[in-house]
Design an enzyme around this catalytic site. Structure first.
Site, short mmCIF file in Angstrom:
data_model
loop_
_atom_site.label_atom_id
_atom_site.label_comp_id
_atom_site.label_asym_id
_atom_site.label_seq_id
_atom_site.Cartn_x
_atom_site.Cartn_y
_atom_site.Cartn_z
N ASP A 279 1.35 -23.15 -59.26
CA ASP A 279 1.12 -21.71 -59.42
C ASP A 279 2.30 -20.96 -58.81
O ASP A 279 2.68 -21.20 -57.66
CB ASP A 279 -0.18 -21.31 -58.73
CG ASP A 279 -0.56 -19.87 -59.01
OD1 ASP A 279 -1.51 -19.64 -59.78
OD2 ASP A 279 0.11 -18.97 -58.47
N ASP B 262 1.43 -17.90 -65.23
CA ASP B 262 2.17 -18.40 -64.06
C ASP B 262 1.58 -19.67 -63.46
O ASP B 262 1.92 -20.02 -62.34
CB ASP B 262 2.29 -17.29 -63.00
CG ASP B 262 1.16 -17.28 -62.01
OD1 ASP B 262 0.00 -17.50 -62.44
OD2 ASP B 262 1.42 -17.08 -60.81
N GLU B 263 0.72 -20.35 -64.19
CA GLU B 263 0.15 -21.56 -63.58
C GLU B 263 -0.12 -22.63 -64.63
O GLU B 263 -0.36 -22.31 -65.80
CB GLU B 263 -1.15 -21.24 -62.84
CG GLU B 263 -2.23 -20.79 -63.77
CD GLU B 263 -3.52 -20.44 -63.10
OE1 GLU B 263 -4.03 -21.22 -62.28
OE2 GLU B 263 -4.05 -19.36 -63.42
P1 TTP Z 1 -1.68 -14.81 -59.53
O1 TTP Z 1 -1.14 -16.20 -59.60
O2 TTP Z 1 -3.13 -14.62 -59.24
O3 TTP Z 1 -0.92 -13.98 -58.43
P2 TTP Z 1 0.61 -13.99 -58.03
O4 TTP Z 1 1.39 -15.04 -58.76
O5 TTP Z 1 1.14 -12.60 -58.17
O6 TTP Z 1 0.56 -14.32 -56.49
P3 TTP Z 1 0.16 -15.69 -55.78
O7 TTP Z 1 -0.15 -16.68 -56.87
O8 TTP Z 1 1.37 -16.08 -54.99
O9 TTP Z 1 -1.00 -15.36 -54.94
O10 TTP Z 1 -1.37 -14.05 -60.87
C1 TTP Z 1 -0.17 -14.26 -61.61
C2 TTP Z 1 0.30 -12.98 -62.24
O11 TTP Z 1 -0.71 -12.45 -63.07
C3 TTP Z 1 0.61 -11.89 -61.22
O12 TTP Z 1 1.95 -11.95 -60.72
C4 TTP Z 1 0.34 -10.66 -61.98
C5 TTP Z 1 -0.72 -11.02 -63.00
N1 TTP Z 1 -2.02 -10.50 -62.55
C6 TTP Z 1 -2.44 -9.26 -63.04
O13 TTP Z 1 -1.77 -8.66 -63.86
N2 TTP Z 1 -3.62 -8.75 -62.57
C7 TTP Z 1 -4.40 -9.39 -61.63
O14 TTP Z 1 -5.46 -8.88 -61.23
C8 TTP Z 1 -3.95 -10.67 -61.14
C9 TTP Z 1 -4.77 -11.41 -60.11
C10 TTP Z 1 -2.77 -11.16 -61.62
MG MG Z 2 0.62 -17.00 -58.85
#
Ligand code: TTP
Ligand code: MG
Length: 415
Positions: free
Chosen positions: A11, A106-107
């Site tokens: 992720d 992103d994962e």
């Molecule tokens: P996440 O993987 O949940 O968050 P992140 O990558 O920003 O941070 P981390 O994993 O380090 O905690 O989500 C991935 C992307 O998805 C995030 O950069 C932006 C988008 N996203 C939204 O648009 N709205 C949301 O509510 C969430 C949780 C994520």
């Molecule tokens: Mg993330």
């Protein structure tokens, strides 16, 4: 137990802000918030770890983020760039194993179970992939490795950012026992609240609960949560080469309880969603509606159709049934509509093939031809060249501003 599985979950760390920083290195080390300007009505999509120190997090109203961290750099976001980096990451995943499930932009889950001979040490591989992603994209990620998807996801989240956590086989149950139930992927607000009422707060407590009672309360899903709490997750990595869901939402300029406006906006959003669905030659089985009220209470409700469809009119019927069942007479801030459980729409020379009763089939086919004609006209003359009466009643600005499209992507798919 089956042969030992090795599932890796990767992720990206603060994905949107991280991409922004790679594109603009001047942002490095600064609090960056993606989602809109500080006076916009939307919410934070993601905040850099520097901004998180001030308490800013995803889904928080931008205005509140601004109060907590006025020095932050606020950006509206660049979806094309995120998609581009997401594809780069997919390519790296796929260079290690074909068994990749890209769960979101992103994962991804990578299954290395069959790769034992190829790679002498799977745990070491986690760090090698982490380094390669950093070198090739400039982005940081966190990696979790375990016997099942749920544990791998918990592991990747455990030491963010830039973490690597390996939960060894047999240690899953103990590893997660003290965690709050919400940390288990799949346990959302509603299930959490229900379990709290049953006196279950930690995953350890869930593992000791009566599985039959969970089955009665939550269906097979409840049983599978109990198994996970006991260290068993045999769900497989679904190599995903196609889009999994398509959805759109709009934040209203002013909160509204005007039912015509709410219905019209949803009609418009669904029109967009179903056009995309047909363009991708898919049909959907599930319709999901999202309603967010002024106080940010958000409800998401879905309904499964008896047969999959790509016809706007059929999806619309379900959408309205959901809306009428769940809409309360309170001010609404955001509405959204999505379709999921997609399957390919098999087009044959002489039309579509539906595994459904003949009368339904005939009706579906007629509608599909009509919708395809509308799609062709819109492709030639623009989307607004044909609109339903409900959509026409909307102010043009509603159709332009602040509507976000989300697709749960798959590898190699274009927007
Ligand atoms: P996440 O993987 O949940 O968050 P992140 O990558 O920003 O941070 P981390 O994993 O380090 O905690 O989500 C991935 C992307 O998805 C995030 O950069 C932006 C988008 N996203 C939204 O648009 N709205 C949301 O509510 C969430 C949780 C994520
Ligand atoms: Mg993330």
């Amino acid at each position: 137990m089956n042969r030992q599985r090795f599932i890796m979950h990767i992720d990206m760390d603060a994905f949107f802000p991280a991409v922004e920083t790679v594109m603009n290195p001047g942002l490095k080390g600064k609090p960056v918030i993606v989602g809109g300007g500080p006076t916009d009505r939307g919410v934070v999509a993601s905040a850099s770890y520097e901004a998180r120190k001030f308490g800013v997090h995803a889904a928080m109203p931008l205005a509140r983020a601004y109060r907590l961290c006025p020095k932050a750099i606020f950006l509206s976001g660049n979806f094309k760039a995120y998609k581009y980096f997401s594809d780069q990451i997919s390519q790296i995943f796929l260079s290690y194993t074909p068994d990749v499930e890209k769960a979101s932009l992103d994962e991804g889950y990578l299954d290395f179970t069959s790769c034992g001979l190829l790679y002498p040490s799977i745990p070491e591989l986690g760090m090698i992939i982490q380094d390669e992603i950093a070198q090739k994209t400039g982005l940081s990620c966190s990696v979790g490795l375990a016997s099942g998807k749920a544990f791998a996801k918990i592991a990747s989240d455990y030491k963010k950012p830039h973490g690597f956590v390996y939960i060894k086989h047999g240690e899953e149950k103990e590893f997660i026992a003290d965690m709050p139930i919400r940390d288990m992927p799949g346990i959302g607000e509603m299930v959490e609240a229900n379990m709290h009422r049953m006196g279950i707060f930690t995953l350890g407590e869930l593992s000791r609960a009566n599985p039959d009672m969970l089955l009665r309360q939550f269906g097979v899903w409840g049983k599978s949560l109990w198994e996970k709490a006991n260290g068993i997750d045999e769900s497989s990595v679904q190599s995903s080469w196609s889009v999994k869901s398509i959805s759109r939402n709009i934040t209203f300029d002013h909160d509204t309880r005007d039912q015509e406006k709410i219905a019209g906006t949803l009609t418009y959003l669904l029109d967009r969603v179903s056009t995309t669905l047909r363009k991708k030659k898919k049909q959907a089985r599930v319709v999901t509606i999202t309603l967010r009220y002024s106080n940010f209470d958000t409800i998401t409700r879905q309904q499964t159709l008896s047969h999959p469809t790509a016809n706007t009119q059929v999806l619309q019927k379900t959408m309205f049934s959901l809306l009428h069942t769940h809409l309360q007479y309170k001010n609404i801030r955001l509405v959204g509509i999505g379709v999921s459980h997609l399957s390919p729409m098999e087009e044959r020379e002489h039309g579509q093939q539906f595994l459904v009763p003949p009368a339904y089939h005939y009706q579906e086919q007629k509608l599909y031809s009509l919708n395809k004609s509308v799609d062709r006209i819109r492709e030639a003359y623009g989307f607004a060249s044909i609109e339903s009466a409900r959509e026409l009643a909307l102010h043009p600005s509603q159709k332009r501003v602040r509507h976000n499209t989300f697709e749960r992507h798959a590898l190699g798919e274009e927007d």
